[in-house]
Design an enzyme around this catalytic site. Structure first.
Site, PDB file in Angstrom:
ATOM      1  N   GLU A  53      45.111  43.941  50.419  1.00 49.44           N
ATOM      2  CA  GLU A  53      45.096  45.014  49.419  1.00 49.44           C
ATOM      3  C   GLU A  53      45.708  46.338  49.883  1.00 49.44           C
ATOM      4  O   GLU A  53      46.460  46.971  49.121  1.00 49.44           O
ATOM      5  CB  GLU A  53      43.656  45.249  48.923  1.00 49.44           C
ATOM      6  CG  GLU A  53      43.147  44.190  47.942  1.00 49.44           C
ATOM      7  CD  GLU A  53      42.463  43.016  48.610  1.00 49.44           C
ATOM      8  OE1 GLU A  53      41.736  42.277  47.938  1.00 49.44           O
ATOM      9  OE2 GLU A  53      42.672  42.845  49.841  1.00 49.44           O
ATOM     10  N   GLU A 100      37.763  37.282  48.123  1.00 47.36           N
ATOM     11  CA  GLU A 100      36.480  37.886  47.769  1.00 47.36           C
ATOM     12  C   GLU A 100      35.621  36.935  46.944  1.00 47.36           C
ATOM     13  O   GLU A 100      34.392  36.928  47.072  1.00 47.36           O
ATOM     14  CB  GLU A 100      36.722  39.201  47.028  1.00 47.36           C
ATOM     15  CG  GLU A 100      37.319  40.256  47.949  1.00 47.36           C
ATOM     16  CD  GLU A 100      37.581  41.578  47.256  1.00 47.36           C
ATOM     17  OE1 GLU A 100      36.985  42.592  47.650  1.00 47.36           O
ATOM     18  OE2 GLU A 100      38.391  41.586  46.305  1.00 47.36           O
TER      19      GLU A 100
END
Length: 254
Positions: A135, A115
């Protein structure tokens, strides 16, 4: 900008160069996992880059960009921490920096590390680069930008494979979809970043800043924002000097 007496143990090392600044993630013992201290150091660096706009290069250390968020800290975070947007706030701030940001992605860029790379304007990798968002396998989602930014970068079908099915992209795959702008040998990575930084800084600085702002402006802000930005640039001495030099060079070639 000044390094401010950064210690070798600081989570982010700030290195000033002639035409850019390097932000080096410095937690090699945990593959540069992004913890609160790293977030705070990145906020501090952003504050300095906002006051003194400069091209920035973000890189890792010891062959890894960032293997994700610090799971030991993440496991203990609760609802209030999620709502505070700890990582998403700093990544958004990086994305909004006045001048372009280049990520040098060697080795793994997973979870929060991916990210962080997505938030940058350019990404250069090496053959060992691996990018993904695991995740959901840890019972959470990629909430620091990947859930929407990755679709903008690579399109919905591939973004869903990464975000929902745990696909990790190789350097070759990431280059094919232009998630990586370039792939170079690991020992040439920083040189490639420096070359790109030099290409950017060879442009008119204010023109680069306003172009980046216009590029990321909402669609309904155009064409007004373009016209206003151009009006500002038309009045600059830099514009006049660069165009005069261009015309003189063309005259000499005749």
């Amino acid at each position: 900008m000044s390094t401010g007496g950064a210690a070798a143990t600081d989570p982010v090392l700030v290195e000033e160069r002639e035409d850019h600044v390097v932000l080096r993630l410095n937690r090699p013992e945990v593959r540069n996992a992004i913890d609160l201290a790293t977030v705070e150091a990145l906020h501090d660096a952003c504050g300095r880059l906002e006051k003194d706009p400069t091209v920035a290069i973000i890189t890792g250390s010891d062959g890894t960009f960032a293997a994700g968020a610090d799971i030991a800290q993440l496991r203990d975070r609760r609802r209030e921490h999620a709502l505070a947007g700890i990582n998403s706030a700093v990544f958004d701030r990086i994305h909004r920096l006045p001048m372009p940001v280049i990520a040098l992605v060697d080795g793994h860029a997973l979870g929060g590390g991916a990210e962080l790379a997505y938030a940058c304007d350019f990404r250069i990798g090496t053959p060992s680069t691996r990018i993904g968002n695991p995740e959901p396998g840890l019972g959470i989602l990629a909430a620091a930008g990947a859930a929407w930014r990755l679709r903008e970068l690579v399109g919905e079908p591939l973004a869903k494979e990464v975000l929902l099915a745990g696909r990790v992209l190789s350097a070759e795959e990431a280059l094919a979809v232009r998630l990586l702008n370039q792939v170079v040998p690991a020992d040439e990575l920083e040189e490639a970043g420096q070359r790109l930084a030099a290409r950017i800084t060879a442009q008119a600085p204010l023109a680069v800043r306003l172009t980046k702002s216009a590029f990321h402006a909402p669609r309904d802000a155009h064409p007004l924002i373009d016209n206003v930005a151009q009006a500002v640039l038309f009045e600059t001495e830099d514009k006049h000097e660069r165009m005069t030099a261009f015309l003189e060079r063309r005259k000499e070639k005749r």
